[in-house]
Enzyme design. Structure first.
Site, PDB file in Angstrom:
ATOM      1  N   SER A 258     -11.862  55.975  83.508  1.00 49.91           N
ATOM      2  CA  SER A 258     -12.004  56.434  82.151  1.00 49.91           C
ATOM      3  C   SER A 258     -12.396  55.481  81.123  1.00 49.91           C
ATOM      4  CB  SER A 258     -11.084  57.411  81.586  1.00 49.91           C
ATOM      5  OG  SER A 258      -9.802  56.501  81.394  1.00 49.91           O
ATOM      6  N   LYS A 259     -13.323  55.497  80.287  1.00 50.11           N
ATOM      7  CA  LYS A 259     -13.586  54.447  79.232  1.00 50.11           C
ATOM      8  C   LYS A 259     -12.433  53.804  78.614  1.00 50.11           C
ATOM      9  CE  LYS A 259     -16.579  56.301  76.245  1.00 50.11           C
ATOM     10  NZ  LYS A 259     -17.895  56.780  75.881  1.00 50.11           N
ATOM     11  N   ARG A 260     -11.446  54.807  78.403  1.00 50.49           N
ATOM     12  CA  ARG A 260     -10.115  54.217  77.677  1.00 50.49           C
ATOM     13  C   ARG A 260      -9.460  53.245  78.270  1.00 50.49           C
ATOM     14  NH1 ARG A 260      -5.708  57.100  77.062  1.00 50.49           N
ATOM     15  NH2 ARG A 260      -6.208  58.780  78.574  1.00 50.49           N
ATOM     16  N   SER A 262     -10.607  51.664  81.366  1.00 48.91           N
ATOM     17  CA  SER A 262     -11.154  50.568  82.267  1.00 48.91           C
ATOM     18  C   SER A 262     -12.423  50.172  81.578  1.00 48.91           C
ATOM     19  CB  SER A 262     -11.604  51.001  83.439  1.00 48.91           C
ATOM     20  OG  SER A 262     -10.644  51.587  84.402  1.00 48.91           O
ATOM     21  N   THR A 264     -16.279  50.502  81.281  1.00 54.53           N
ATOM     22  CA  THR A 264     -17.159  51.330  82.386  1.00 54.53           C
ATOM     23  C   THR A 264     -18.677  51.210  82.053  1.00 54.53           C
ATOM     24  OG1 THR A 264     -17.258  53.007  80.658  1.00 54.53           O
ATOM     25  CG2 THR A 264     -15.623  53.257  82.434  1.00 54.53           C
TER      26      THR A 264
END
Ligand code: GLU
Length: 501
Positions: A258-260, A262, A264
């Site tokens: 997830s963006k949170r 890692s 991305t």
């Protein structure tokens, strides 16, 4: 096997995601390995969230990775290439409308007039009864008079696909036999909204059919969509392509990437100085392996070896350290001129940000390559590694200057002695690493110091940092005058600090 036609079908609703890049790569490799065709199709039907800027980010990212497509939009907002165009879904609306009419005429789909309130009430009732959400079929068997009555009231229907009661089976190219009971699909599903806009499940199938896609290779998050797609292919009277679902990409804690947790966006990796060769290499190994020990593989080498048999079923953990290691490996393999050219934008960025005061000439960088090339984890690390060479006024933290075993006075004395040794022992003409080391080691022995202490004090004095390329090479890169001047400045700094204490 028929000559494969495969596709990557990104939605331009965000920047190119690292997972989309991996899916694109696997499709590309599959096509190249089997002499097939790799197609890019933009699924831009979410008009509110799609933008040309995202389209550009996606196309540029794929180009940068070297994943050239045989058919698809050439450039952001630009023309198409290939016989099955257009390759943007918003330019294919009449095709979806025609396919929808066909399903309606054959009663494989029906208009649904349920209001949002009715659907919401259904959902609540199901929740209260602890049932999974599904369409209750209120409009599934309206007579044509009942439909006409609703239309007369000014209501327009959405179009729902009739889900037949059966078990959908397919042989997934990665996961093997998959069987899903259509009872678990949530009932008849909407393929065209009341306002006429077609939905993903429908457009993807209409296009995959029209574009002759032979293999749908995509992320495992789409596995639950596949039975719906198979039913639609059959209803539309098209051959069902083969499906292969790639393992999810996981954060190090094994949750879905997830963006949170890692990074991305591919463009962020690019901006940090990851090279495309390393990203391609890394992404290929994210769920696939050669079956051998080989680890460093170029795009062409990957295309010669790739197969779906060696794609794993279990999730693939995104190991950033491995990516950095591979990046370092690929940076070492770059030809000198290529590396110098690729470092340029990063040096310019350092200059713009005021981290260095001048831009080194290409020849100056070339002279440094023997000590930096194998030490760069990313191109963007160049400033951290040797930026001190291009700074006019070096800032030195006096606390870093004093080694643990020494005090400020000892350090001052030692730096003074080192300064004189360097000035006397090494002439102004030849200032070479192997001329600097013996006299400084002799000094260490004569004074009973530890070499590490003196060398660390010198390193900090001339670079401001505790970690640099090898010390004597660093002094040579700085040159005699700057080395002496920086040592003088450090001695003065210690004297000032001492006076202030
Ligand atoms: N536009 C879809 C996505 O980005 C494509 C999925 C598919 O490959 O079918 O997820």
């Amino acid at each position: 096997m028929p000559t494969p036609r495969v596709r990557i079908a990104p939605s331009p609703t965000g920047p190119l995601h690292i997972g989309t890049a991996r899916t694109a790569l696997f499709n590309y490799l599959f096509a190249r390995r089997h002499g097939g065709t790799f197609i890019l199709r933009l699924e831009d039907t979410d008009v509110a969230r799609s933008s040309v800027a995202f389209e550009q980010d996606i196309l540029e990212g794929l180009h940068w990775l070297g994943l050239e497509w045989d058919e698809g939009p050439d450039a952001a907002g630009g023309e198409d290439r290939g016989p099955y165009g257009p390759y943007r879904q918003m330019q294919r609306l009449e095709r979806y409308a025609a396919a929808a009419r066909g399903l309606l005429e054959r009663d494989l789909a029906y208009p649904c007039y349920c209001t949002p309130d009715e659907l919401e009430a259904d959902r609540r009732a199901q929740e209260a009864a602890r049932q999974p959400p599904r369409y209750v079929g209120r409009c599934a068997s309206l007579t044509s008079d009942e439909r006409a009555a609703r239309e007369a009231e000014g209501r327009t229907g959405a179009l729902r696909f009739r889900v037949p009661a059966e078990k959908v089976r397919f042989e997934d190219l990665v996961r093997g036999e998959v069987e899903i009971d259509t009872a678990n699909l949530g009932g008849d599903f909407v393929i065209v909204r009341a306002d006429g806009t077609p939905l993903y499940h429908f457009t993807v199938v209409v296009d995959d059919a029209a574009m002759g896609i032979s293999h749908v290779i995509r992320g495992e998050d789409h596995l639950s969509n596949t039975p719906k797609h198979i039913l639609l292919f059959e209803a539309l009277g098209h051959a069902v392509p083969a499906f292969g679902h790639l393992p999810l990409i996981l954060n190090p804690d094994r949750t879905k990437m997830s963006k949170r947790k890692s990074q991305t966006a591919l463009s962020d990796y690019r901006a940090q100085g990851f090279v495309p060769e390393a990203i391609v290499n890394f992404l290929a190994l994210l769920g696939w392996s050669t079956g051998t020990e080989e680890e460093i593989l170029s795009l062409d080498e990957l295309a010669a070896r790739f197969d779906l048999d060696h794609v794993q079923k279990g999730g693939a953990v995104f190991d950033r350290e491995r990516l950095e290691w591979l990046n370092g490996q690929w940076i070492r393999r770059l030809p000198e001129d290529e590396l110098i050219a690729r470092l340029q934008p990063f040096l310019e960025a350092d200059l713009d940000a005021g981290r260095i005061d001048r831009l080194p000439a290409p020849e100056e960088i070339r002279a440094l390559l023997p000590i930096v090339q194998e030490r760069l984890p990313t191109l963007g690390a160049i400033g951290d590694l040797v930026g001190f060479l291009w700074i006019d006024q070096l800032e030195v933290d006096p606390e870093l200057l004093v080694p643990k075993r020494w005090d400020a006075a000892t350090t001052r004395d030692a730096l003074g002695a080192a300064r004189d040794t360097i000035e006397e022992a090494v002439g102004p003409v030849t200032f070479e690493a192997d001329e600097l080391e013996p006299p400084l080691r002799a000094l260490v022995d004569a004074r009973g110091w530890k070499a590490g202490d003196l060398f660390m004090a010198i390193r900090v004095a001339v670079t401001g940092r505790t970690a640099t390329p090898p010390l004597f090479d660093t002094l040579v890169a700085l040159g005699r005058e700057r080395t002496l001047a920086r040592l003088d400045a450090a001695i003065e700094l210690l004297a000032r600090e001492g006076a202030a204490a």
